[in-house]
Design an enzyme around this catalytic site. Structure first.
Site, mmCIF file in Angstrom:
data_model
loop_
_atom_site.group_PDB
_atom_site.id
_atom_site.type_symbol
_atom_site.label_atom_id
_atom_site.label_comp_id
_atom_site.label_asym_id
_atom_site.label_seq_id
_atom_site.Cartn_x
_atom_site.Cartn_y
_atom_site.Cartn_z
ATOM 1 N N HIS A 1 -3.214 -4.250 2.433
ATOM 2 C CA HIS A 1 -4.602 -3.791 2.470
ATOM 3 C C HIS A 1 -4.901 -2.931 3.689
ATOM 4 O O HIS A 1 -5.251 -1.773 3.545
ATOM 5 C CB HIS A 1 -5.576 -4.963 2.372
ATOM 6 C CG HIS A 1 -6.977 -4.552 2.040
ATOM 7 N ND1 HIS A 1 -7.255 -3.698 1.005
ATOM 8 C CD2 HIS A 1 -8.179 -4.875 2.595
ATOM 9 C CE1 HIS A 1 -8.562 -3.511 0.928
ATOM 10 N NE2 HIS A 1 -9.141 -4.199 1.890
ATOM 11 N N ASP A 2 -4.781 -3.462 4.884
ATOM 12 C CA ASP A 2 -4.878 -2.622 6.068
ATOM 13 C C ASP A 2 -3.559 -1.884 6.247
ATOM 14 O O ASP A 2 -2.482 -2.492 6.211
ATOM 15 C CB ASP A 2 -5.207 -3.454 7.311
ATOM 16 C CG ASP A 2 -6.702 -3.552 7.547
ATOM 17 O OD1 ASP A 2 -7.417 -2.577 7.245
ATOM 18 O OD2 ASP A 2 -7.166 -4.595 8.036
ATOM 19 N N HIS A 3 -3.657 -0.574 6.476
ATOM 20 C CA HIS A 3 -2.465 0.279 6.506
ATOM 21 C C HIS A 3 -1.832 0.270 7.895
ATOM 22 O O HIS A 3 -1.857 1.257 8.634
ATOM 23 C CB HIS A 3 -2.837 1.698 6.081
ATOM 24 C CG HIS A 3 -3.347 1.783 4.682
ATOM 25 N ND1 HIS A 3 -3.711 2.976 4.088
ATOM 26 C CD2 HIS A 3 -3.543 0.820 3.734
ATOM 27 C CE1 HIS A 3 -4.122 2.738 2.846
ATOM 28 N NE2 HIS A 3 -4.027 1.435 2.607
ATOM 29 N N HIS B 1 -3.037 -9.768 -1.097
ATOM 30 C CA HIS B 1 -3.218 -8.364 -0.730
ATOM 31 C C HIS B 1 -4.123 -8.226 0.488
ATOM 32 O O HIS B 1 -3.859 -7.427 1.391
ATOM 33 C CB HIS B 1 -3.805 -7.555 -1.884
ATOM 34 C CG HIS B 1 -3.949 -6.100 -1.543
ATOM 35 N ND1 HIS B 1 -2.864 -5.269 -1.443
ATOM 36 C CD2 HIS B 1 -5.034 -5.343 -1.239
ATOM 37 C CE1 HIS B 1 -3.273 -4.052 -1.096
ATOM 38 N NE2 HIS B 1 -4.585 -4.077 -0.967
ATOM 39 N N ASP C 1 0.825 -1.208 0.000
ATOM 40 C CA ASP C 1 0.000 0.000 0.000
ATOM 41 C C ASP C 1 0.862 1.263 0.000
ATOM 42 O O ASP C 1 0.728 2.129 0.852
ATOM 43 C CB ASP C 1 -0.958 -0.034 1.194
ATOM 44 C CG ASP C 1 -1.874 -1.246 1.160
ATOM 45 O OD1 ASP C 1 -2.998 -1.127 0.692
ATOM 46 O OD2 ASP C 1 -1.414 -2.329 1.581
ATOM 47 N N ASN D 1 -7.118 -3.803 -4.378
ATOM 48 C CA ASN D 1 -8.384 -3.259 -4.853
ATOM 49 C C ASN D 1 -8.194 -1.964 -5.632
ATOM 50 O O ASN D 1 -8.883 -1.722 -6.630
ATOM 51 C CB ASN D 1 -9.348 -3.055 -3.685
ATOM 52 C CG ASN D 1 -8.710 -2.355 -2.500
ATOM 53 O OD1 ASN D 1 -7.658 -2.759 -2.002
ATOM 54 N ND2 ASN D 1 -9.347 -1.296 -2.033
ATOM 55 N N HIS E 1 -10.212 -2.862 7.967
ATOM 56 C CA HIS E 1 -10.858 -3.793 7.047
ATOM 57 C C HIS E 1 -11.223 -5.116 7.707
ATOM 58 O O HIS E 1 -12.095 -5.834 7.215
ATOM 59 C CB HIS E 1 -9.964 -4.054 5.835
ATOM 60 C CG HIS E 1 -9.812 -2.866 4.938
ATOM 61 N ND1 HIS E 1 -8.637 -2.150 4.849
ATOM 62 C CD2 HIS E 1 -10.682 -2.238 4.119
ATOM 63 C CE1 HIS E 1 -8.784 -1.152 3.994
ATOM 64 N NE2 HIS E 1 -10.022 -1.184 3.542
#
Length: 289
Positions: free
Chosen positions: A212-214, A177, A48, A83, A186
């Protein structure tokens, strides 16, 4: 269709197709990565990170360069097509023209990196998520190469199961991801819990690594032998969200920017999480005889 119903029905369809699928040879493209002379492999993991240098992205990159040189890394893992990639021209990142610009760039939807003592299985997780199809919220996803979805997912699951089963590597790592388990905004990806996780557990996977999760996190539950690792802090972070009820499962959680390293030898695996200044925030080690 209700999204919850969509998740259940897709799981049933894919599970049925998967159970009826003929026994085939693994069909994932394999990239060979030679280990060092002592047999070890070292790499960094980042996720990300696409913010054009903002949100400390450049500072993270600077520290990755410094730590990468110090550890003498063999390659860098980016946590697969996400995504946001599918909301643009996803095939642009898959273009072989990118390798003519930088031969180090390797991007496929799903593939294997064979480093002898370890194999990394990259899985295209975005098409697993029902909400992107049922509730796209005005977003235009580029599903070229994915439709029909059920067949695409069944192929991924079949190829992954065959690849993991045939693997003779001492260490097996799966990279996607989306998180299977996450305490950040998320949360757990239910589709991956039902469709992907049983295959990983049945084939002795050591790590599942995602973005995906930051954030940076390590989750280890009593229900699974797998370490669930998130490295999604390449740029925008500090979501200020945490939701995990079983405190003993959460080995590490950090909401800010950073990245991680993995070093693998014939008998040991070591991971470390770093912040934007290159400080080590958390380390974890395990061994196999």
């Amino acid at each position: 269709m209700d999204s919850k119903f969509g998740i259940v029905s897709l799981s049933i369809v894919i599970t049925l197709i998967f159970s009826l699928a003929p026994k085939l040879e693994a069909n994932l493209t394999t990239v060979e990565q030679a280990p060092k002379s002592d047999g070890s492999v070292t790499f960094l993991v980042i996720g990300d990170w696409g913010r054009r240098g903002l949100y400390n992205q450049s500072q993270v990159a600077l520290q990755m360069g410094r730590i990468g040189e110090k550890l003498d890394i063999d390659f860098v893992v980016s946590t697969v097509l996400g995504n946001h990639d599918y909301r643009g021209d996803v095939e642009a990142q898959l273009s072989p023209l990118l390798r003519s610009i930088d031969s180090r760039w390797i991007c496929m939807r799903s593939f294997i990196v064979d480093a002898e003592i370890a194999e990394l299985f990259f899985v295209d997780t975005t098409p697993f998520v029902d909400d992107y199809f049922l509730n796209p919220n005005g977003q235009d996803y580029d599903w070229r190469g994915v439709s029909p979805r059920e067949c695409y997912l069944q192929t991924i699951l079949t190829d992954l199961e065959m690849g993991l089963r045939e693997s003779r590597a001492k260490w097996k790592i799966v990279v996607g991801h989306h998180a299977i388990k996450s305490a950040s905004s998320h949360g757990n990806t239910k589709e991956l819990e039902s469709l992907l996780l049983p295959i990983l557990e049945a084939n002795n996977v050591d790590l599942y690594v995602n973005g995906h999760d930051h954030c940076l996190q390590q989750i280890s539950t009593s229900q699974s032998p797998i370490q669930f690792i998130t490295s999604g802090s390449g740029s925008k972070a500090w979501r200020g969200y945490y939701n995990w009820t079983t405190s003993e499962d959460m080995k590490f959680f950090y909401d800010g920017q950073g990245f991680m390293s993995v070093k693998i030898t014939r008998t040991d695996m070591s991971i470390a999480f770093y912040d934007v200044s290159g400080n080590i925030l958390h380390k974890w080690d395990t061994s196999k005889m």
